[in-house]
Design an enzyme around this catalytic site. Structure first.
Site, mmCIF file in Angstrom:
data_model
loop_
_atom_site.group_PDB
_atom_site.id
_atom_site.type_symbol
_atom_site.label_atom_id
_atom_site.label_comp_id
_atom_site.label_asym_id
_atom_site.label_seq_id
_atom_site.Cartn_x
_atom_site.Cartn_y
_atom_site.Cartn_z
ATOM 1 C CD GLU A 1 17.088 -17.323 27.143
ATOM 2 O OE1 GLU A 1 17.975 -18.171 26.836
ATOM 3 O OE2 GLU A 1 15.997 -17.637 27.639
ATOM 4 N NE ARG B 1 6.614 -14.449 36.051
ATOM 5 C CZ ARG B 1 6.302 -13.807 34.910
ATOM 6 N NH1 ARG B 1 7.281 -13.357 34.120
ATOM 7 N NH2 ARG B 1 5.045 -13.619 34.577
ATOM 8 C CE1 TYR C 1 7.820 -9.859 32.506
ATOM 9 C CE2 TYR C 1 5.468 -9.382 32.593
ATOM 10 C CZ TYR C 1 6.500 -10.271 32.385
ATOM 11 O OH TYR C 1 6.223 -11.581 32.074
ATOM 12 C CG ASN D 1 12.773 -10.371 26.990
ATOM 13 O OD1 ASN D 1 12.260 -11.500 26.932
ATOM 14 N ND2 ASN D 1 12.460 -9.498 27.926
HETATM 15 C C1 DQA Z 1 9.869 -12.425 29.983
HETATM 16 C C2 DQA Z 1 9.459 -13.699 30.721
HETATM 17 C C3 DQA Z 1 8.552 -14.560 29.847
HETATM 18 O O1 DQA Z 1 8.186 -15.755 30.547
HETATM 19 C C4 DQA Z 1 7.284 -13.792 29.523
HETATM 20 O O2 DQA Z 1 6.466 -14.561 28.655
HETATM 21 C C5 DQA Z 1 7.534 -12.443 28.975
HETATM 22 C C6 DQA Z 1 8.657 -11.652 29.473
HETATM 23 C C7 DQA Z 1 10.678 -11.468 30.877
HETATM 24 O O3 DQA Z 1 11.284 -10.551 30.308
HETATM 25 O O4 DQA Z 1 10.700 -11.616 32.096
HETATM 26 O O5 DQA Z 1 6.754 -11.932 28.178
HETATM 27 O O6 DQA Z 1 10.697 -12.790 28.880
#
Ligand code: DQA
Length: 151
Positions: A101, A110, A26, A77
């Protein structure tokens, strides 16, 4: 018709830990950094911003209800709620203006359980894998869509 230039940016669970949580996935920016970047861009795009994060599904549903009355768009998000929440999908289905989104990571690269999104059934656009820059792209897209709805 003049679409509202107020935009909600909504963030789901664990995003309060951005910068500390799995930075290899992230990144190093915190949610406060993301908010500051969004605020600077919103000003230059002539958008007003409400920026929220919660670990509680009902709070996100309540913010979407609030946005129904006043907002011209939502960037969301939903984090893990993306893959589980019919409640957030239903709330977004009751919201008419544009919805974008955002996922920081490329969810399609993933685990398989991240490949399905309830929110994508409603979203007008989906941004994934652009890191935290995805929020900026979402705001730019919302500004464009708000302008085309006001034309
Ligand atoms: C997320 C991706 C989701 O699968 C995950 O549960 C997150 C963050 C992302 O920003 O990449 O918490 O939304």
């Amino acid at each position: 018709m003049h679409a509202s230039r107020l935009v909600f940016v909504l963030n789901g669970p664990n995003l309060n830990l951005l910068g500390k949580r799995q930075p290899e996935i992230y990144g190093a920016e915190t949610l406060a950094d993301v908010e500051a970047g969004c605020r600077a861009l919103a000003t230059s795009l002539g958008l007003e911003l409400r920026f929220h994060q919660s670990n509680r599904e009902y709070e996100i549903v309540d913010w979407i209800h609030e946005a129904r009355e006043i907002a011209g768009g939502i960037a969301i998000n939903p984090a893990a709620f993306t893959h589980t929440s019919v409640a957030i999908l239903d709330a977004l289905n009751a919201f008419d203006p544009p919805v974008i989104e955002v996922h920081i990571s490329n969810v399609h690269k993933r685990e398989a359980f991240r490949h399905h999104s309830f929110v994508s059934l409603r979203a007008d656009g989906v941004i994934a894998g652009f890191g935290t820059q995805g929020y900026q792209l979402a705001l730019r897209r919302l500004a464009t869509l708000i302008e085309s709805r006001s034309a």
